[in-house]
Design a protein around this motif. Sequence first.
Motif, PDB file in Angstrom:
ATOM      1  N   ASN A  11       3.193   0.403   3.279  1.00 13.84           N
ATOM      2  CA  ASN A  11       4.319   0.774   4.135  1.00 13.84           C
ATOM      3  C   ASN A  11       4.315   2.290   4.278  1.00 13.84           C
ATOM      4  OD1 ASN A  11       6.772   1.300   5.385  1.00 13.84           O
ATOM      5  ND2 ASN A  11       7.890  -0.220   4.178  1.00 13.84           N
ATOM      6  N   LEU A  14       8.100   5.552   2.435  1.00 10.20           N
ATOM      7  CA  LEU A  14       8.244   5.427   0.990  1.00 10.20           C
ATOM      8  C   LEU A  14       9.592   4.828   0.634  1.00 10.20           C
ATOM      9  CD1 LEU A  14       7.409   5.978  -1.950  1.00 10.20           C
ATOM     10  CD2 LEU A  14       8.260   8.324  -1.656  1.00 10.20           C
ATOM     11  N   VAL A  15      10.650   5.380   1.224  1.00  9.93           N
ATOM     12  CA  VAL A  15      11.993   4.907   0.911  1.00  9.93           C
ATOM     13  C   VAL A  15      12.938   5.280   2.049  1.00  9.93           C
ATOM     14  CG1 VAL A  15      12.632   7.043  -0.300  1.00  9.93           C
ATOM     15  CG2 VAL A  15      13.807   4.897  -0.870  1.00  9.93           C
ATOM     16  N   HIS A  16      13.929   4.452   2.265  1.00  7.54           N
ATOM     17  CA  HIS A  16      14.981   4.739   3.238  1.00  7.54           C
ATOM     18  C   HIS A  16      16.208   5.258   2.504  1.00  7.54           C
ATOM     19  CE1 HIS A  16      13.340   3.153   7.032  1.00  7.54           C
ATOM     20  NE2 HIS A  16      12.725   2.257   6.277  1.00  7.54           N
ATOM     21  N   VAL A  17      16.753   6.351   2.987  1.00  7.88           N
ATOM     22  CA  VAL A  17      17.993   6.903   2.445  1.00  7.88           C
ATOM     23  C   VAL A  17      19.002   6.910   3.587  1.00  7.88           C
ATOM     24  CG1 VAL A  17      19.105   8.851   1.319  1.00  7.88           C
ATOM     25  CG2 VAL A  17      16.701   8.341   0.828  1.00  7.88           C
ATOM     26  N   ALA A  21      14.398   8.181   6.786  1.00  6.13           N
ATOM     27  CA  ALA A  21      13.229   7.580   6.138  1.00  6.13           C
ATOM     28  C   ALA A  21      12.347   8.691   5.576  1.00  6.13           C
ATOM     29  CB  ALA A  21      12.444   6.735   7.133  1.00  6.13           C
ATOM     30  N   TRP A  24       5.350   8.785   3.528  1.00  7.12           N
ATOM     31  CA  TRP A  24       4.281   9.290   2.675  1.00  7.12           C
ATOM     32  C   TRP A  24       3.665  10.552   3.265  1.00  7.12           C
ATOM     33  CZ3 TRP A  24       3.577   7.707  -2.127  1.00  7.12           C
ATOM     34  CH2 TRP A  24       3.991   6.408  -2.495  1.00  7.12           C
TER      35      TRP A  24
END
Length: 279
Positions: A11, A14-17, A21, A24
């Motif tokens: 993906n 890496l992470v959704h805040v 988003a 990487w």
Amino acid sequence: MLPVLMFPQFNPVLVHVGPFAIRWYALSYIIGIVLGITLLRRLVNLPPRAGTPELADDFLAWVTLGILMGGRLGYVLFYQPGYYITHPLAMLEVWHGGMSFHGGALGVIIAMMLFTWRYKLNFLAFADRVTIAVPIGLGLGRVANFINGELWGREAPASLPWAMIFPDGGPIPRHPSQIYEALTEGLLLFLVMFAASRKLSIRQHPGFLAGLFLAGYACARSFCEFFREPDSFLGFLPGGITMGQLLCCPMLAAGIALMVYANQHPVYEGIPPEAEAKP
């Protein structure tokens, strides 16, 4: 015949805040810059001194702007000028990718010129220290390219143990050229630069390490271009070369010229007393 590897479905985010988003690709830039500045703090103190740790910290903002603005403008001008002339707002959409190393390099050079003029430092001596750290970011960036499944390689023999099928690269096995670049432009070039920087006789001739970086990158990138699929909107240039190889030609010439220039000039004594304290 060995089975062909399938590209792992990474993906790119890496992470959704919340609505944001963290990708990487962006993270590779952040980590590369932070690690590079951390190393630069130590390098500028090596004799003959080229700056101070505090000045290295200040350079963080300058180099970040140089990389982002130069990298983006370089991509726009070198690779797709026609598209961005008709879609000018797309120049701001950096989250879709589109960064040029050669443009980023020009941006960093301009940032170093302004920074060393502002703080009365020797430009070439400071550039020597900066270029030692650059391969860290290059290697991380190529790893991020691999995670994104982009900039994949040309068709590879199916018998190649690491030949890989990429989601957007069709059904044929390809070279994982991003990994080749991470290992050559990143790891190998860093080891060469770091080993050369340990010699006082080399550090005493400003410009040699910067020239070694330019020539080393040009050779590594040109080699990897033989395995990398050219951008679809460019293809091969006349003679079967790629845009990346073409842009590396002046880098190689400049690198060799810098190393010759450095060897023909007197020994560098270090930063002047007035540069010890920031204005």
